[in-house]
Design an enzyme around this catalytic site. Sequence first.
Site, PDB file in Angstrom:
ATOM      1  N   GLY A   1      10.079  -2.426   5.635  1.00  0.00           N
ATOM      2  CA  GLY A   1      10.393  -1.208   6.576  1.00  0.00           C
ATOM      3  C   GLY A   1      10.448   0.142   5.796  1.00  0.00           C
ATOM      4  O   GLY A   1      11.176   0.908   6.072  1.00  0.00           O
ATOM      5  N   SER A   2       9.875  -0.038   4.600  1.00  0.00           N
ATOM      6  CA  SER A   2       9.923   1.358   3.556  1.00  0.00           C
ATOM      7  C   SER A   2       8.666   2.050   3.567  1.00  0.00           C
ATOM      8  O   SER A   2       8.590   3.048   2.931  1.00  0.00           O
ATOM      9  CB  SER A   2      10.320   0.997   2.173  1.00  0.00           C
ATOM     10  OG  SER A   2       9.444  -0.058   1.854  1.00  0.00           O
TER      11      SER A   2
ATOM     12  N   LYS B   1       0.956  -1.275   0.115  1.00  0.00           N
ATOM     13  CA  LYS B   1       0.082   0.042   0.040  1.00  0.00           C
ATOM     14  C   LYS B   1       1.056   1.511   0.020  1.00  0.00           C
ATOM     15  O   LYS B   1       1.935   1.128   0.464  1.00  0.00           O
ATOM     16  CB  LYS B   1      -0.915   0.054   1.330  1.00  0.00           C
ATOM     17  CG  LYS B   1      -0.094   0.218   2.707  1.00  0.00           C
ATOM     18  CD  LYS B   1      -0.344   1.887   2.877  1.00  0.00           C
ATOM     19  CE  LYS B   1       0.474   2.281   4.215  1.00  0.00           C
ATOM     20  NZ  LYS B   1       1.725   1.767   4.410  1.00  0.00           N
TER      21      LYS B   1
ATOM     22  N   LEU C   1       5.868   0.816   2.717  1.00  0.00           N
ATOM     23  CA  LEU C   1       4.623   0.135   1.583  1.00  0.00           C
ATOM     24  C   LEU C   1       3.914  -0.988   2.212  1.00  0.00           C
ATOM     25  O   LEU C   1       3.505  -1.388   1.394  1.00  0.00           O
ATOM     26  CB  LEU C   1       5.635  -0.289   0.422  1.00  0.00           C
ATOM     27  CG  LEU C   1       6.369   0.972  -0.253  1.00  0.00           C
ATOM     28  CD1 LEU C   1       7.228   0.433  -1.537  1.00  0.00           C
ATOM     29  CD2 LEU C   1       5.529   2.131  -0.827  1.00  0.00           C
ATOM     30  N   GLY C   2       3.736  -1.351   3.439  1.00  0.00           N
ATOM     31  CA  GLY C   2       3.031  -2.198   3.934  1.00  0.00           C
ATOM     32  C   GLY C   2       3.377  -3.698   3.591  1.00  0.00           C
ATOM     33  O   GLY C   2       2.588  -4.509   3.660  1.00  0.00           O
ATOM     34  N   SER C   3       4.583  -3.905   3.988  1.00  0.00           N
ATOM     35  CA  SER C   3       5.113  -5.242   3.691  1.00  0.00           C
ATOM     36  C   SER C   3       4.479  -6.272   4.721  1.00  0.00           C
ATOM     37  O   SER C   3       4.223  -7.267   4.437  1.00  0.00           O
ATOM     38  CB  SER C   3       6.511  -5.324   3.446  1.00  0.00           C
ATOM     39  OG  SER C   3       7.276  -4.782   4.826  1.00  0.00           O
ATOM     40  N   SER C   4       4.777  -5.657   5.890  1.00  0.00           N
ATOM     41  CA  SER C   4       4.100  -6.703   7.181  1.00  0.00           C
ATOM     42  C   SER C   4       2.747  -6.963   6.996  1.00  0.00           C
ATOM     43  O   SER C   4       2.234  -8.161   7.352  1.00  0.00           O
ATOM     44  CB  SER C   4       4.506  -6.234   8.278  1.00  0.00           C
ATOM     45  OG  SER C   4       3.955  -4.944   8.570  1.00  0.00           O
TER      46      SER C   4
ATOM     47  N   ASP D   1      -3.366  -0.513   6.821  1.00  0.00           N
ATOM     48  CA  ASP D   1      -2.618  -1.507   5.965  1.00  0.00           C
ATOM     49  C   ASP D   1      -2.999  -2.774   5.551  1.00  0.00           C
ATOM     50  O   ASP D   1      -2.989  -3.128   4.300  1.00  0.00           O
ATOM     51  CB  ASP D   1      -0.872  -1.601   6.424  1.00  0.00           C
ATOM     52  CG  ASP D   1      -0.215  -0.467   6.555  1.00  0.00           C
ATOM     53  OD1 ASP D   1      -0.645   0.696   6.321  1.00  0.00           O
ATOM     54  OD2 ASP D   1       0.976  -0.427   6.879  1.00  0.00           O
TER      55      ASP D   1
END
Length: 388
Positions: free
Chosen positions: A142-143, A10, A145-148, A205
């Site tokens: 950790g940028s 996201k 962009l909703g990776s987790s 997210d």
Amino acid sequence: MEVRTRAPGKIILSGEHAVVHGSTAVAGSIDLYTNVSLRISNSSDVDDGLLEFQLKDMGLAFSWKIQKIKETISELGFPLSSSAPSFSSESIKLFATLVEQQNIPEAKIGLAAGISAFLWLYTSIQGFKPATAVVTSDLPLGSGLGSSAAFCVSISAALLASSGALSSVSSHDGWLTLGESELELVNRWAFEGEKIIHGKPSGIDNTVSTFGNMIMFRSGKLTRIKPSMPLRMLVTNTKVGRNTKALVAGVSERACRHPEAMTAVFTAVDSISKELAAIIQSPASDMLAITEKEDKLEELMEMNQGLLQCMGVSHSSIETVLRTTLKYKLASKLTGAGGGGCVLTLLPALLSKTIVDKVIAELESCGFQCLVAAIGGKGIEIGFCGYS
């Protein structure tokens, strides 16, 4: 049967930081995905089996004996109901002991909470079956962009699908999409996973990753919206890490020192978010109408970025991206917490590939990572394939 899932990342189009102070924020899915492949064993000798978990992009693989998992969490009464119960702090401590037994490289120790979330989701939904789960992702960690969230959504959907709790409603390009009630179920489970990783996530997210499209968010209320125009962004990852809690606290401290000025800033951001959402949803009959809407969106992005600078959350790396894209008459803003992280640049529909390539080359020469993403697409999708 192998279950495959993919969940999008996201971006926040407008309203970051101000949303903490009561303003509206707008977020959307991007066509960069976290993928999960899950194979559950049908072996009758369950206790001798393994639960294997691979983070393929990082070259990491973990495994636990099913019997060991059983012994560690036997008092908790797993598997749980499929209605997505809340985890307890006691259960997470037990899962953390299972994670600690793995040899996680010191540089990757931040992954421990995500691995705990996987173990909790797996045993809550599937119980004690041997299995192999493989994760790959387009999303940098950790940028902002909703990776987790994409990880939790994709894992939850794979586990629920393999347990028979989900049914699809339509298919395209080999992927199946889910009905409303199934999406709600996946989202509830994914939110629990997010809480294990982040403590007190907003829910933005995982909701965007599950349902796709876009959402407006204000004071805890989420409203899903659907864009009526194509939106494409250049996402530039500055690769500069940041402390989100410290940045949020810094904005709050500035608001305490300058209450009237910062209230005006937050009010302006609220107006920008609402206007941006209205433009994105309004019909566009032809390319001229789309171009006019893009011009307005560019102005709103520039205004929002100026207000984020007022809040004190920009960074020299972000300013470098802004100066570079401005040379090509493109509008950019930070997305997420700021202080580094990622920057969005609107790519108009009529912009030539030659210009896009030049911008990317210049940004990458600064050491940044560039990704082109379509905004507001599909959410979680599922696929099935047999194997021998």
